[in-house]
Design an enzyme around this catalytic site. Sequence first.
Site: not given
Ligand code: PSU
Length: 304
Positions: A25, A160
């Site tokens: 990603e 996390k």
């Molecule tokens: N959690 C992490 N590192 C990240 C992300 C999430 O520990 O880089 C990033 C990933 O790309 C994940 C996105 O798909 O954040 C999720 O964002 P949201 O919670 O806005 O859906």
Amino acid sequence: MPSLIQTSTEVAEALATNQAVVALESTIITHGMPYPQNLETALRVEETVREQGAVPATIAMVDGIGRAGLVRAELETLAKLGPQVTKCSRRDIPYLISQKKHGATTVAATMILAAKAGISIFATGGIGGVHPGVADTWDISADLQELAQTNVAVVCAGAKSILDLPKTLEYLETVGVPVIGYQTEEFPAFFTRRSGLKVEINLNSPSDIARLLRAKWDFGLQGGVLVANPIPLASEPDYAHLEKAIKTAQAQAQEQRIQGKALTPFLLDRIEKETQGESLKANIQLVLNNARLAAKIARAYAQL
Ligand code: PSU
Ligand code: MN
């Protein structure tokens, strides 16, 4: 309109000859880590996939075109622009295509583009999930709904504790996503191997995981699979310190009323600064560890 997705020559050739390919990603590059560590890590992750005999395909939207397999200059551009690049989840794709803009793909959007390119295995750090306080905020990452519907296996180190992990696992159960603990009976919590939460499927080899993927998709069950790969013991940071940073970051987010797609990047950035790079070091190690496992699964999957 150009074709739906542009695959690099190397990735296209690998797919045509049934070689192992691993999707990667790009939100982790732009919004997950600072420059220059983000660029270094992106390159090391690709190298790690190659060392295991698979072909890396970093995924992003470049000038409105969905791409699988970026060249170094493109990785560099995204890494340097960082959070100036639009964070692209499922709903952002049409806007970026029609406006010919760049987009850093989240887990959800990377799954969509990987599936369109014909890539079944994807490595990342952590997935998005259900946020604490969901009853008031309704903040549930689109990553979970994507896992429910798109046929890609996501290798991560769990999620996390910025998230409500029990609710995240409940959601995945509701929408029918198999969650595999790789060499563990516990769902790992990103920086730590432990969460106190059980995973029911424990598999110990990449080929066992590959066979489960085959079974799911041969049976016609739509949707992804989550492979939870604990951070290596030697890379586990001091967790008490990190947990404190996470709590501080969450309090700041609430105070500043950060919401929507800005919340996760805000928390990641705050944790990174609060721990003075300790979290970043662990983050890099677990991503490399996930890339290694994903490449092994992709090889086993290509042999089935
Ligand atoms: N959690 C992490 N590192 C990240 C992300 C999430 O520990 O880089 C990033 C990933 O790309 C994940 C996105 O798909 O954040 C999720 O964002 P949201 O919670 O806005 O859906
Ligand atoms: Mn959200």
